[in-house]
Design an enzyme around this catalytic site. Structure first.
Site, PDB file in Angstrom:
ATOM      1  N   GLU A  55      13.929  63.939  37.582  1.00  0.00           N
ATOM      2  CA  GLU A  55      13.003  65.014  37.231  1.00  0.00           C
ATOM      3  C   GLU A  55      11.879  65.146  38.254  1.00  0.00           C
ATOM      4  O   GLU A  55      11.452  66.264  38.579  1.00  0.00           O
ATOM      5  CB  GLU A  55      12.404  64.755  35.838  1.00  0.00           C
ATOM      6  N   THR A 164      52.091  40.603  38.904  1.00  0.00           N
ATOM      7  CA  THR A 164      50.883  40.670  39.727  1.00  0.00           C
ATOM      8  C   THR A 164      50.935  39.734  40.925  1.00  0.00           C
ATOM      9  O   THR A 164      50.098  39.820  41.812  1.00  0.00           O
ATOM     10  CB  THR A 164      49.643  40.320  38.893  1.00  0.00           C
ATOM     11  N   ALA A 165      51.908  38.839  40.952  1.00  0.00           N
ATOM     12  CA  ALA A 165      52.061  37.899  42.071  1.00  0.00           C
ATOM     13  C   ALA A 165      53.410  37.208  41.937  1.00  0.00           C
ATOM     14  O   ALA A 165      54.047  37.243  40.871  1.00  0.00           O
ATOM     15  CB  ALA A 165      50.937  36.862  42.070  1.00  0.00           C
ATOM     16  N   ARG A 210      33.877  46.399  50.552  1.00  0.00           N
ATOM     17  CA  ARG A 210      33.999  46.529  52.002  1.00  0.00           C
ATOM     18  C   ARG A 210      34.643  47.848  52.430  1.00  0.00           C
ATOM     19  O   ARG A 210      34.333  48.358  53.493  1.00  0.00           O
ATOM     20  CB  ARG A 210      34.842  45.365  52.563  1.00  0.00           C
ATOM     21  N   GLY A 295      42.735  36.245  37.138  1.00  0.00           N
ATOM     22  CA  GLY A 295      44.120  35.856  36.933  1.00  0.00           C
ATOM     23  C   GLY A 295      44.564  36.101  35.499  1.00  0.00           C
ATOM     24  O   GLY A 295      43.777  36.511  34.639  1.00  0.00           O
TER      25      GLY A 295
END
Length: 362
Positions: A55, A164-165, A210, A295
């Protein structure tokens, strides 16, 4: 009833507010547009805590044109003295004739006070215009004010078969560079990033922003019941790190603090970190949005305890077969026990698919 012009100017204010997406924490993202005679005479947005609110920027730009004008603001103007003077007083002093707010302040201690102050000064005040969009923009701030805890967003990257892995822990990279860059934008808007000791041990991540431009790095939080995080871990470098344990080991605590980390001890009766208490503690530190990159064990714990508000899922067009699952959940014997989700956004990011989903209310 709001007019088409009202909607147009509030939409503009919301776009301005988004300019503070990465920077306003712990404050909400707010935009303001001042209109007179159907034309914009001033506008602004809140950039960072401790600096002028939206404002004030808009009033400064409008100058004398603010007298008799309408101010479109994405959040009810503040009425209390914080780091800056009350915006409600500034609007009154400038002679604004009408204020339209997207939503009232969700802070139970001050919500509605700005409205009453403006009305007492003879200023027409209306709220609720594009409220859903305004709440979505400040979903974490609203959560902290109304529930006393941050909005928890759990991010995962997986193959189409949900891995995921690999079983050996290798996961770099399942998704493509566009998805990873998009993930950094979600990191940047968060006040803090949460991970577990297992991820620190296996991946030694920095968990910094990053791949997108930002002037602020979120607080990095490690759930580490037994203080296994080494002082040499990347996540501790440069400070701005909080290690949360379930028991205190004086030597380990001293080493982590010497490396620049803060240590907090929050045990539950099972000897693990008390996750609900952790969320309350983070809210007390002004954390609005908590971004989780952890994880499967910590992911599963957060889900089982009902602490996840949103799933941010990236799926790559690939199959891994045997590998680590996204999160361990109890086996069901009846579909009535399933956890239904609402998909609020579905889009392609590079070669991958991004899904934003939220648990349906029980």
């Amino acid at each position: 009833m709001f007019s088409a012009a009202d909607h147009e100017f509030m939409a503009r204010a919301l776009r301005l507010a988004r300019r503070g997406l990465f920077t306003t924490t712990p404050n909400p993202r707010v935009g303001c547009v001042i209109v007179k005679g159907g034309a914009v005479v001033g506008e602004g947005w809140h950039a960072r805590a401790g600096e002028s609110h939206a404002e004030i920027h808009a009033l400064n730009a409008a100058g004398e044109n603010a007298r008799g004008a309408t101010a479109y603001i994405t959040l009810e103007p503040c009425s209390h003295h914080g780091r800056t003077p009350p915006c409600a007083d500034a609007l009154i002093g400038a002679g604004v004739a009408r204020v339209v707010a997207a939503m009232r302040d969700p802070n139970p201690q001050v919500g509605g006070n700005g409205l009453e102050k403006l009305r007492a000064a003879g200023i027409a005040f209306e709220s609720g215009l594009m409220e859903a969009e305004a709440r979505e923009l400040n979903i974490g701030f609203v959560s902290r004010m109304e529930r006393g805890r941050p909005w928890v967003r759990l991010k995962l990257a997986a193959s189409l078969d949900g891995k995921t892995a690999l079983n050996n822990g290798k996961s770099q990279w399942i998704t493509g560079p566009e998805a990873r860059r998009d993930g950094h934008a979600w990191r940047a808007r968060a006040c803090a990033i949460l991970t577990g000791a297992g991820t620190v041990r296996d991946d030694d991540p920095r968990l910094t922003v990053r791949d997108v431009e930002t002037e602020r790095q979120p607080l990095r939080v490690v759930v580490d019941s037994h203080l296994e995080t080494p002082p040499t871990a990347h996540i501790v470098e440069g400070g701005n790190a909080l290690v949360v344990a379930a028991s205190e080991d004086a030597a380990k605590v001293a080493a982590l603090r010497a490396a620049g980390a803060e240590v907090m001890v929050l045990p539950n009766p099972q000897g693990k970190v008390d996750l609900p208490c952790l969320l309350q503690a983070l809210a007390g530190r002004g954390v609005n949005e908590l971004h989780v990159e952890a994880g499967h064990k910590l992911n599963g714990s957060l889900l089982r305890e009902g602490l996840v508000d949103e799933l941010l899922l990236y799926f790559a067009p690939t199959l891994l077969g045997s590998g680590r699952e996204m999160f361990p959940l109890p086996e069901l014997t009846d579909l009535a026990g399933r956890r239904d989700l609402k998909i609020v956004d579905l889009r392609r990011v590079g070669a991958d698919i991004r899904i934003l989903a939220r648990p349906l209310a029980a």
